[in-house]
Design an enzyme around this catalytic site. Structure first.
Site, PDB file in Angstrom:
ATOM      1  N   ASP A 123       0.814  -0.857  -0.112  1.00  0.00           N
ATOM      2  CA  ASP A 123       0.260   0.060  -0.667  1.00  0.00           C
ATOM      3  C   ASP A 123       1.149   1.452  -0.189  1.00  0.00           C
ATOM      4  O   ASP A 123       2.293   1.164   0.189  1.00  0.00           O
ATOM      5  CB  ASP A 123      -0.530  -0.143   1.267  1.00  0.00           C
TER       6      ASP A 123
ATOM      7  N   ASP B  73       0.015   5.138   0.508  1.00  0.00           N
ATOM      8  CA  ASP B  73      -0.701   6.257   1.811  1.00  0.00           C
ATOM      9  C   ASP B  73      -0.195   5.950   3.198  1.00  0.00           C
ATOM     10  O   ASP B  73      -1.324   5.022   4.040  1.00  0.00           O
ATOM     11  CB  ASP B  73      -1.806   7.032   1.747  1.00  0.00           C
TER      12      ASP B  73
ATOM     13  N   THR C  78      -5.002   3.849  -4.124  1.00  0.00           N
ATOM     14  CA  THR C  78      -5.998   3.778  -3.990  1.00  0.00           C
ATOM     15  C   THR C  78      -6.056   5.100  -4.319  1.00  0.00           C
ATOM     16  O   THR C  78      -6.791   6.107  -4.459  1.00  0.00           O
ATOM     17  CB  THR C  78      -7.288   3.761  -2.896  1.00  0.00           C
TER      18      THR C  78
HETATM   19  C1  XBP Z   1      -5.364   6.193   0.395  1.00  0.00           C
HETATM   20  C2  XBP Z   1      -6.164   7.145  -0.198  1.00  0.00           C
HETATM   21  C3  XBP Z   1      -6.077   8.079  -1.035  1.00  0.00           C
HETATM   22  C4  XBP Z   1      -5.038   9.578  -0.384  1.00  0.00           C
HETATM   23  C5  XBP Z   1      -4.997  10.807  -0.980  1.00  0.00           C
HETATM   24  O1  XBP Z   1      -4.640   5.276  -0.189  1.00  0.00           O
HETATM   25  O2  XBP Z   1      -6.850   6.431   0.242  1.00  0.00           O
HETATM   26  O3  XBP Z   1      -6.829   9.132  -0.775  1.00  0.00           O
HETATM   27  O4  XBP Z   1      -5.709   9.431   1.291  1.00  0.00           O
HETATM   28  O5  XBP Z   1      -5.382  10.132  -2.665  1.00  0.00           O
HETATM   29  P1  XBP Z   1      -3.765   4.400   0.170  1.00  0.00           P
HETATM   30  P2  XBP Z   1      -6.268  10.625  -3.539  1.00  0.00           P
HETATM   31  O6  XBP Z   1      -3.599   3.972   1.666  1.00  0.00           O
HETATM   32  O7  XBP Z   1      -4.872   2.637  -0.747  1.00  0.00           O
HETATM   33  O8  XBP Z   1      -2.805   4.531  -0.509  1.00  0.00           O
HETATM   34  O9  XBP Z   1      -6.503  12.234  -3.362  1.00  0.00           O
HETATM   35  O10 XBP Z   1      -5.561  10.319  -4.941  1.00  0.00           O
HETATM   36  O11 XBP Z   1      -7.277   9.710  -3.710  1.00  0.00           O
HETATM   37 MG    MG Z   2      -2.927   3.054   3.436  1.00  0.00          MG
END
Ligand code: XBP
Ligand code: MG
Length: 249
Positions: A9, A11, A123
């Protein structure tokens, strides 16, 4: 089945991108558009229950009487703000606002050295992944990953398993050959729904998250104590339906 690929993953897992990265960029985009809305560190934590920046804004705007009414006007505002937010996020990342979490780059390096492929299931938007990994690993970062699945490739956001299912089909591997690394309950749910054993390294916003069903939770992060190494990864692969924990005490 031996571990063939480690699926990351982004973020919260690779880096603490939310509070000082995305949140600040959202607020800058609101200000630049002349909007009075600001997301505090605390309220952003609640909004993180919704995966996806566009979806997060829509969830928040549904509670604001001064947001445009539901329909094309609100959709257009959200699309424009999201584009601007991602541009500002990339600039912040390039300026060094976000660092890799301890142990992430070490473990990626050790896995590759041991013949375990790397993949990404996120995501977040592709531009955010590009900005982050270029800063953390250099311009050739993509060469180190066998599959990179972003929001544009898997529009159904976590906890939907679509991103993980897409990684599996690109790699041509069964879930038992993979191990996911996640930081949040939504991420864990997505990986589990795809049948993939999951190592959880909780990010700051999810320190108290419910990680029932994780193969292991490293509460102190990947560098521990105890540090997660390739032997630990191999031992966890395939343990999709067991709950265990790696803790310092
Ligand atoms: C995290 C998310 C993302 C980010 C912001 O995704 O939910 O929405 O907060 O990015 P993950 P965007 O932990 O699966 O990597 O604004 O491009 O959605
Ligand atoms: Mg995450």
């Amino acid at each position: 089945m031996p571990l063939r690929a480690l699926v990351w993953d982004v973020d919260g897992t690779v880096a603490e991108t939310e509070a000082d990265g995305h949140r600040v960029a959202f607020n800058e985009a609101f200000a630049a558009a002349g909007l009075p809305w600001r997301w505090s560190v605390e309220c952003y934590g609640e909004l993180l229950a919704v995966s996806g920046g566009r979806e997060r804004m829509l969830a928040d705007f549904a509670t604001r009487p001064d947001a445009p009414p539901l329909g094309p006007a609100r959709d257009a505002l959200v699309a424009a703000l999201h584009l601007d937010k991602n541009r500002r996020y990339a600039a912040r990342v390039a300026a060094g606002a976000v660092a890799a979490r301890p142990g992430v780059l070490r473990l990626m390096h050790e896995a590759l050295h041991a013949g375990i492929a790397l993949a990404i299931a996120t995501t977040t938007s592709r531009s955010n992944v590009e900005a982050l990994f270029t800063t953390l690993m250099g311009a050739d970062w993509r060469e180190h990953f066998a599959s990179v699945v972003c929001a544009e490739d898997a529009p159904l956001k976590k906890p939907d398993p679509q991103a993980y299912q897409r990684v599996m089909s690109e790699l041509g591997l069964a879930p038992e050959a993979l191990l996911a690394v996640e930081d949040s309950p939504n991420g864990l749910a997505a990986a589990r729904a795809a049948g993939i054993a999951t190592l959880v390294t909780p990010s700051v916003y999810f320190r108290d998250g419910d990680f029932t069903g994780a193969a292991a939770v490293c509460a102190e992060g990947l560098d521990g104590p105890p540090a997660v190494d390739v032997a630990a990864l191999r031992a966890l692969a395939g343990r999709a339906y067991f709950s265990d924990s790696i803790r310092s005490t």
